[in-house]
Design a protein around this motif. Structure first.
Motif, PDB file in Angstrom:
ATOM      1  N   SER A  91      54.996 103.977  15.607  1.00  0.00           N
ATOM      2  CA  SER A  91      54.724 104.267  14.380  1.00  0.00           C
ATOM      3  C   SER A  91      53.293 103.790  13.874  1.00  0.00           C
ATOM      4  CB  SER A  91      55.740 103.902  13.341  1.00  0.00           C
ATOM      5  OG  SER A  91      56.984 104.695  13.602  1.00  0.00           O
ATOM      6  N   LEU A  92      53.109 102.827  13.951  1.00  0.00           N
ATOM      7  CA  LEU A  92      51.668 102.104  13.565  1.00  0.00           C
ATOM      8  C   LEU A  92      50.650 102.874  14.262  1.00  0.00           C
ATOM      9  CD1 LEU A  92      52.587  98.242  13.717  1.00  0.00           C
ATOM     10  CD2 LEU A  92      52.119  99.479  11.821  1.00  0.00           C
ATOM     11  N   TRP A  93      50.737 103.158  15.462  1.00  0.00           N
ATOM     12  CA  TRP A  93      49.444 103.671  16.234  1.00  0.00           C
ATOM     13  C   TRP A  93      49.486 105.084  15.947  1.00  0.00           C
ATOM     14  CZ3 TRP A  93      45.429 101.981  18.009  1.00  0.00           C
ATOM     15  CH2 TRP A  93      45.571 100.613  18.446  1.00  0.00           C
ATOM     16  N   GLN A  98      46.399 109.312  13.146  1.00  0.00           N
ATOM     17  CA  GLN A  98      46.477 110.306  12.112  1.00  0.00           C
ATOM     18  C   GLN A  98      45.352 110.309  11.159  1.00  0.00           C
ATOM     19  OE1 GLN A  98      47.934 113.385  11.948  1.00  0.00           O
ATOM     20  NE2 GLN A  98      46.772 113.868  10.302  1.00  0.00           N
ATOM     21  N   ARG A  99      45.207 108.641  10.626  1.00  0.00           N
ATOM     22  CA  ARG A  99      44.081 108.454   9.787  1.00  0.00           C
ATOM     23  C   ARG A  99      42.862 108.701  10.258  1.00  0.00           C
ATOM     24  NH1 ARG A  99      47.760 104.334   8.673  1.00  0.00           N
ATOM     25  NH2 ARG A  99      46.375 102.732   9.935  1.00  0.00           N
ATOM     26  N   MET A 100      42.492 108.554  11.587  1.00  0.00           N
ATOM     27  CA  MET A 100      41.320 108.493  12.191  1.00  0.00           C
ATOM     28  C   MET A 100      40.951 110.137  12.222  1.00  0.00           C
ATOM     29  SD  MET A 100      39.878 107.271  16.074  1.00  0.00           S
ATOM     30  CE  MET A 100      40.680 108.494  17.022  1.00  0.00           C
ATOM     31  N   ALA A 101      42.041 110.996  12.736  1.00  0.00           N
ATOM     32  CA  ALA A 101      41.812 112.332  12.823  1.00  0.00           C
ATOM     33  C   ALA A 101      41.474 112.922  11.433  1.00  0.00           C
ATOM     34  CB  ALA A 101      43.028 113.264  13.363  1.00  0.00           C
ATOM     35  N   SER A 102      42.036 112.485  10.501  1.00  0.00           N
ATOM     36  CA  SER A 102      41.794 113.075   8.851  1.00  0.00           C
ATOM     37  C   SER A 102      40.322 112.507   8.740  1.00  0.00           C
ATOM     38  CB  SER A 102      42.660 112.326   7.937  1.00  0.00           C
ATOM     39  OG  SER A 102      44.084 112.733   8.096  1.00  0.00           O
ATOM     40  N   TYR A 103      40.014 111.473   9.185  1.00  0.00           N
ATOM     41  CA  TYR A 103      38.506 110.938   8.610  1.00  0.00           C
ATOM     42  C   TYR A 103      37.570 112.011   9.444  1.00  0.00           C
ATOM     43  CZ  TYR A 103      34.207 108.079   8.776  1.00  0.00           C
ATOM     44  OH  TYR A 103      33.032 107.673   8.775  1.00  0.00           O
TER      45      TYR A 103
END
Length: 114
Positions: A91-93, A98-103
């Motif tokens: 879940s952490l990874w 997901q945050r990196m993809a959004s960025y």
């Protein structure tokens, strides 16, 4: 909390060996005798018994002797703890990815606007 990490270390060390993982896999179908568990492996019984000892010490299985037959069964508590740890890490990874993809998507969209 330190004790929990030590328990997980012991569980993962026990599961690091393919013979021991195969024993656990076999026991998910139900209790089995040492003879039945040892059958697929080309090793002497004393060597196989060391694997059983490691699994017992890690709290992954329990064995009992009735007459001349020693039967093993799975103890799910330690496997459940390992599964919970793995799920938490997953879940952490997934969140980080997901945050990196959004960025990256936001940066790409800004680059297209220019």
């Amino acid at each position: 909390m330190g004790n929990n990490h030590e328990n997980l270390n012991t569980v993962f060390q026990a599961l690091a060996d393919p013979t021991r993982r195969a024993v656990i896999q076999h026991l998910t179908s139900g209790p089995a005798s040492i003879t039945e568990l040892a059958e697929p492996f080309a090793m002497a019984l004393p060597s196989f018994m060391k694997h059983i000892g490691v699994l017992e010490d890690a709290g992954l299985i329990h064995s009992k002797k009735i007459g001349r037959v020693r039967t093993c069964e799975i103890k799910p508590n330690q496997l459940t703890a390992a599964e919970k740890w793995i799920n938490t890490q997953t879940s952490l990874w997934e969140g980080r990815l997901q945050r990196m993809a959004s960025y990256v998507e936001a940066r790409a969209a800004k680059g297209q606007d220019n």
